[in-house]
Design an enzyme around this catalytic site. Sequence first.
Site, PDB file in Angstrom:
ATOM      1  CG  ASN A 116      -0.405   0.699   2.414  1.00  0.00           C
ATOM      2  OD1 ASN A 116      -0.461   1.927   2.525  1.00  0.00           O
ATOM      3  ND2 ASN A 116       0.186  -0.081   3.322  1.00  0.00           N
ATOM      4  CG  PHE A 120      -0.447   9.028   6.929  1.00  0.00           C
ATOM      5  CD1 PHE A 120      -0.409   7.670   7.179  1.00  0.00           C
ATOM      6  CD2 PHE A 120       0.589   9.818   7.430  1.00  0.00           C
ATOM      7  CE1 PHE A 120       0.640   7.097   7.915  1.00  0.00           C
ATOM      8  CE2 PHE A 120       1.635   9.264   8.159  1.00  0.00           C
ATOM      9  CZ  PHE A 120       1.659   7.904   8.391  1.00  0.00           C
ATOM     10  CB  SER A 182       3.771   5.502   7.210  1.00  0.00           C
ATOM     11  OG  SER A 182       3.368   5.483   5.856  1.00  0.00           O
ATOM     12  CG  ASN A 184       3.089   4.540   1.749  1.00  0.00           C
ATOM     13  OD1 ASN A 184       3.869   4.193   0.866  1.00  0.00           O
ATOM     14  ND2 ASN A 184       2.354   3.691   2.442  1.00  0.00           N
ATOM     15  CB  THR A 185       4.348  10.557   5.041  1.00  0.00           C
ATOM     16  OG1 THR A 185       2.965  10.207   5.064  1.00  0.00           O
ATOM     17  CG2 THR A 185       4.498  12.052   5.279  1.00  0.00           C
ATOM     18  CE  LYS A 222       2.458   0.268  12.872  1.00  0.00           C
ATOM     19  NZ  LYS A 222       1.074   0.140  12.402  1.00  0.00           N
ATOM     20  CG  ASN A 251       4.140   1.168   9.587  1.00  0.00           C
ATOM     21  OD1 ASN A 251       3.467   0.724   8.659  1.00  0.00           O
ATOM     22  ND2 ASN A 251       3.853   2.299  10.196  1.00  0.00           N
TER      23      ASN A 251
END
Length: 368
Positions: A116, A120, A182, A184-185, A222, A251
């Site tokens: 994915n 966010f 994450s 993705n940022t 996390k 994660n």
Amino acid sequence: MYKLFFNLVFKHMDPEKAHYLAFRWIRGAARTPVLRTFVAAALAPRYKELRTEALGLRMHGPFGLAAGFDKNAVAIDGMAMLGFDHVEIGTVTGEPQPGNPKKRLFRLVADRALINRMGFNNEGSLAVAARLASRNPVFKTTVGVNIGKTKVVPEAEAVGDYVKSTERLAAFADYLVVNVSSPNTPGLRNLQATQALRPLLTAVREAADRTVRSRRVPLLVKIAPDLADEDIDAVADLAVELGLDGIIATNTTIKREGLATEGEVVNETGGLSGAPLKERSLEVLRRLYARVGDKITLVGVGGVENAEDAWQRILAGATLVQGYSAFIYEGPFYARAVHKGLAARLRTSPYATLADAIGADVKENTSA
Ligand SMILES: Cc1cc2nc3c(=O)[nH]c(=O)nc-3n(C[C@H](O)[C@H](O)[C@H](O)COP(=O)(O)O)c2cc1C
């Protein structure tokens, strides 16, 4: 039954559309009194021996839903109805944001995995706080609130963004999670470096204490599975030093190793989750437990597909265990199967309680 349904219906749908469809059904069922009572009785049976105390909270069991599934806190009762003992909502960011362009969620069926790059997508801290404030819970469940950085906020101003979310959300959080892992940022994972993490966690702690005076909101961080071992140790030491309550490991990973799935999909940008993450996630957890022991609470997540996986996390040092990707592949009976199997596993183990089993594998290896 579910596997047949998955193969006939969900597998042929866009994964994000399938997610929202399933989500609608779960929320619908949770809003219908007779149906939710029936579903909860079938899927969320309670096992006395699995009762868990963690983070100063009492829970029905150790197994919960990982962050990312219910980003906007719209289905907490629905997920509790399906047997999750805690529900971690979010990641919520300071400001609302749409996330990355679609398509951004991919299935790797042969690997029981997902990739994915949602980024966010969420309604932001103000809207989510308002929803939590007006919530009228049907099921008593633990609610974790996972917060992250708004994409457009520069890295140098990240602390302010997390503090804003904390001030708005801490009052509704049974526990609060600072997500710095994450993929993705852009730049988010740089916040895991201790020189960036120290001021961030300190500021969030202070903001939580300032906002919620009636209790101390447990604070966790996390982390990513892709951290080097020395960096894992550094985060563990920092967590102990700052009096953090817990670490969630892990994660998703940006690595793509040992995948059975063929084709372009494996090269999609984003975080890989599910079965291929199992080994590394477990390894990180073991390392953390060897470092911090029982000083802080560890939460094991990443590739937990069944009761045996959950049991292995507990033996490796986890007090709480979470899952996400396996829920997509296993369906509504996932949490029930984990509970049933865990209770059976405990009964045949040398341990009188779940708490006795926490970290047993690591303790054994270090004393050998
Ligand atoms: C589609 C998707 C979205 C996710 N979104 C978030 C998120 O917003 N915040 C977060 O901390 N973790 C997020 N995660 C990571 C999960 O919480 C979990 O750490 C990871 O998927 C490993 O667990 P699993 O193998 O059981 O899925 C997401 C995972 C998936 C698959």
